[in-house]
Enzyme design. Sequence first.
Site, PDB file in Angstrom:
ATOM      1  N   LYS A  22      57.237  43.904  37.880  1.00  0.00           N
ATOM      2  CA  LYS A  22      56.568  42.714  37.314  1.00  0.00           C
ATOM      3  C   LYS A  22      55.203  43.087  36.730  1.00  0.00           C
ATOM      4  O   LYS A  22      54.878  42.723  35.602  1.00  0.00           O
ATOM      5  CB  LYS A  22      56.378  41.664  38.421  1.00  0.00           C
ATOM      6  N   ASN A  23      54.411  43.813  37.512  1.00  0.00           N
ATOM      7  CA  ASN A  23      53.033  44.063  37.078  1.00  0.00           C
ATOM      8  C   ASN A  23      52.945  45.092  35.952  1.00  0.00           C
ATOM      9  O   ASN A  23      51.915  45.171  35.272  1.00  0.00           O
ATOM     10  CB  ASN A  23      52.167  44.483  38.271  1.00  0.00           C
ATOM     11  N   CYS A 124      41.971  32.221  42.732  1.00  0.00           N
ATOM     12  CA  CYS A 124      43.306  31.932  43.261  1.00  0.00           C
ATOM     13  C   CYS A 124      43.286  32.197  44.751  1.00  0.00           C
ATOM     14  O   CYS A 124      42.239  32.532  45.307  1.00  0.00           O
ATOM     15  CB  CYS A 124      44.374  32.741  42.538  1.00  0.00           C
ATOM     16  N   ARG A 129      38.421  36.600  41.887  1.00  0.00           N
ATOM     17  CA  ARG A 129      39.044  37.292  40.758  1.00  0.00           C
ATOM     18  C   ARG A 129      38.351  37.069  39.406  1.00  0.00           C
ATOM     19  O   ARG A 129      38.922  36.478  38.480  1.00  0.00           O
ATOM     20  CB  ARG A 129      40.532  36.931  40.686  1.00  0.00           C
ATOM     21  N   ASP A 330      48.596  45.121  47.416  1.00  0.00           N
ATOM     22  CA  ASP A 330      49.783  44.268  47.299  1.00  0.00           C
ATOM     23  C   ASP A 330      50.828  44.538  48.391  1.00  0.00           C
ATOM     24  O   ASP A 330      51.863  43.862  48.442  1.00  0.00           O
ATOM     25  CB  ASP A 330      50.432  44.439  45.913  1.00  0.00           C
ATOM     26  N   ARG A 422      57.790  34.086  42.105  1.00  0.00           N
ATOM     27  CA  ARG A 422      56.953  34.663  41.041  1.00  0.00           C
ATOM     28  C   ARG A 422      57.116  36.171  40.981  1.00  0.00           C
ATOM     29  O   ARG A 422      56.923  36.774  39.931  1.00  0.00           O
ATOM     30  CB  ARG A 422      55.479  34.353  41.304  1.00  0.00           C
TER      31      ARG A 422
HETATM   32  N1  EPU Z   1      37.212  42.596  39.595  1.00  0.00           N
HETATM   33  C1  EPU Z   1      35.940  42.266  39.205  1.00  0.00           C
HETATM   34  N2  EPU Z   1      35.714  41.988  37.882  1.00  0.00           N
HETATM   35  C2  EPU Z   1      36.720  42.063  36.941  1.00  0.00           C
HETATM   36  C3  EPU Z   1      38.022  42.401  37.358  1.00  0.00           C
HETATM   37  C4  EPU Z   1      38.243  42.680  38.698  1.00  0.00           C
HETATM   38  O1  EPU Z   1      35.029  42.221  40.021  1.00  0.00           O
HETATM   39  O2  EPU Z   1      36.453  41.797  35.764  1.00  0.00           O
HETATM   40  C5  EPU Z   1      37.473  42.898  41.003  1.00  0.00           C
HETATM   41  C6  EPU Z   1      38.519  41.974  41.633  1.00  0.00           C
HETATM   42  O3  EPU Z   1      37.961  40.769  42.082  1.00  0.00           O
HETATM   43  C7  EPU Z   1      39.076  42.839  42.728  1.00  0.00           C
HETATM   44  C8  EPU Z   1      39.064  44.235  42.115  1.00  0.00           C
HETATM   45  O4  EPU Z   1      38.093  44.178  41.067  1.00  0.00           O
HETATM   46  O5  EPU Z   1      38.203  42.829  43.838  1.00  0.00           O
HETATM   47  C9  EPU Z   1      40.392  44.698  41.537  1.00  0.00           C
HETATM   48  O6  EPU Z   1      40.956  43.684  40.708  1.00  0.00           O
HETATM   49  P1  EPU Z   1      41.881  44.027  39.475  1.00  0.00           P
HETATM   50  O7  EPU Z   1      41.219  43.575  38.236  1.00  0.00           O
HETATM   51  O8  EPU Z   1      42.317  45.437  39.543  1.00  0.00           O
HETATM   52  O9  EPU Z   1      43.123  43.065  39.729  1.00  0.00           O
HETATM   53  P2  EPU Z   1      44.053  42.480  38.597  1.00  0.00           P
HETATM   54  O10 EPU Z   1      44.145  43.473  37.518  1.00  0.00           O
HETATM   55  O11 EPU Z   1      43.625  41.101  38.248  1.00  0.00           O
HETATM   56  C10 EPU Z   1      46.318  43.487  39.399  1.00  0.00           C
HETATM   57  C11 EPU Z   1      47.625  42.975  39.907  1.00  0.00           C
HETATM   58  C12 EPU Z   1      47.435  42.411  41.308  1.00  0.00           C
HETATM   59  C13 EPU Z   1      46.878  43.517  42.209  1.00  0.00           C
HETATM   60  C14 EPU Z   1      45.574  44.063  41.624  1.00  0.00           C
HETATM   61  C15 EPU Z   1      45.005  45.235  42.395  1.00  0.00           C
HETATM   62  C16 EPU Z   1      48.869  42.268  37.984  1.00  0.00           C
HETATM   63  C17 EPU Z   1      49.461  41.164  37.191  1.00  0.00           C
HETATM   64  N3  EPU Z   1      48.140  41.931  39.036  1.00  0.00           N
HETATM   65  O12 EPU Z   1      45.438  42.368  39.353  1.00  0.00           O
HETATM   66  O13 EPU Z   1      48.737  42.053  41.763  1.00  0.00           O
HETATM   67  O14 EPU Z   1      46.635  43.013  43.500  1.00  0.00           O
HETATM   68  O15 EPU Z   1      45.814  44.504  40.261  1.00  0.00           O
HETATM   69  O16 EPU Z   1      45.909  46.273  42.464  1.00  0.00           O
HETATM   70  O17 EPU Z   1      49.077  43.426  37.675  1.00  0.00           O
HETATM   71  C18 EPU Z   1      50.317  40.805  42.993  1.00  0.00           C
HETATM   72  O18 EPU Z   1      51.212  41.351  42.322  1.00  0.00           O
HETATM   73  O19 EPU Z   1      50.551  40.130  44.023  1.00  0.00           O
HETATM   74  C19 EPU Z   1      48.925  40.943  42.561  1.00  0.00           C
HETATM   75  C20 EPU Z   1      47.964  40.111  42.961  1.00  0.00           C
END
Ligand code: EPU
Length: 455
Positions: A22-23, A124, A129, A330, A422
């Site tokens: 998915k991701n 969320c 996030r 995750d 999801r």
């Molecule tokens: N963060 C910031 N600022 C930003 C972006 C992120 O402070 O602009 C922080 C976040 O709050 C968090 C950390 O950096 O503490 C990492 O967040 P990241 O941006 O890597 O998360 P994401 O890209 O929004 C993806 C996956 C998540 C997974 C995370 C971490 C997808 C669609 N989502 O989210 O997957 O937990 O990377 O590996 O790829 C799930 O599948 O259940 C899920 C939540």
Amino acid sequence: MDRFDINGGRRLAGRLTVKGSKNAALPMLAAALLTDQPVTLTDVPELADIANMRRLLTELGCEAQAVPAADPESPGGAVRLHARDQSRCHARYDIVRTMRASVCVLGPMLALRGQARVSLPGGCAIGERPVDIHLRGLAALGADIVLDQGDIVARVPRAHQKRGRLRGARVFLGGPFGSTVLGTANVMSAATLAEGTTVIESAACEPEIVDLANLLNAMGARVSGQGSPRIVVQGVAELGGADHRVIPDRIEAGTYMCAAAITGGDVTLDNCPVDALMALADRLQEMGLTLRFDPGQDAMRTSCRVTAPAPGSLRPVEVATQPHPGFPTDLQAQLLAVLCLADGNSVITERIFTERFLHVAELSRMGARLYRQGPTVIVSGVRELVGAPVMASDLRASACLVLAGLAARGTTTVNRVYHLDRGYERMEQRLISLGADVTRLSAKDPEPAPQNAGQ
Ligand code: EPU
């Protein structure tokens, strides 16, 4: 709203094929906005989040036709994408609020169309996030970004850009919790069409980013260094179409490994990305499980047999979540469920989403002994969990409660399983095929009569 009734205590055994990721698929679907040529993705799982992304792309002028898999046991179907209409650039709140990964359309739209308006995703269940690092990265490529009525409005300024394109730059994507996965996807995608070279420092190393880079290169991009913290993107004038097979879902695979672990089971996973699961494999082996896979096969698509010791004999472990190749956030909730039944005290620390513990209170209702202090939970292993009605709060917390239900004495009712849908395709049917007793009930099915009512 659907729920699962699970009669626990059955040992899982058998074989499953891991679905497409998915991701990985979500940002790759968005990458179709980088070209006016057709892009086809295969091994795409059939999930609510994928359907939402297809709906969003359609609104943005990109046809996104799903071709379901002929065999429901295969890794997934295909999605045929074709962005013919470049004029619609607004990702509306209605869709973005249902799925944070919608923010992935920002970089591709900005790069090709020169503008994008994307509703700012809110918080969320797993935490705040923010997307500040995404925006900082795109601004470093020359985008003008403002917030307007809850939307991110990004533009390539005409004055100093040739042909309305972004310009290559050195971009740092580190934040307080490491890099950002979707932020790296956004900046890397945008940089493919920028003038000149972009160097992304502190890039996310997750396998989903490697897969996205491979798709972008198949479309004609020049990306190197994917999988390392420094990604170099040499901008090209245009991208073309491509056919690409999505990598298997490491989190789905890891969840079924945990299902084997918590039921004392013996499960073989085909199309298993063992190479992306080394941190989980290390912890499971430390707990006493055996993992066997053929080192001669492609380690991202191999067969892996997971054999657990008898219930009650799992060893406790310490684990801290980290960016890849560390232990994935995750899988934190799922491993926590397994550790509830280990023989001793375990320690779990969450370093990516420090509030991602909504499952702790629900597991406690099933008899788990958990003590949380900030980002750390001490898990005192108990001899058994006891079935109870519990409430799913987010995708991975829901999976954790299902795992607990598989091992618990009596019936566990997991409410709000739309969270599960999801990210896990037909989870109940896949668990049933391994010998679990799980029933999906819809809102119209009666609730079970309360036991011991009035006593
Ligand atoms: N963060 C910031 N600022 C930003 C972006 C992120 O402070 O602009 C922080 C976040 O709050 C968090 C950390 O950096 O503490 C990492 O967040 P990241 O941006 O890597 O998360 P994401 O890209 O929004 C993806 C996956 C998540 C997974 C995370 C971490 C997808 C669609 N989502 O989210 O997957 O937990 O990377 O590996 O790829 C799930 O599948 O259940 C899920 C939540």
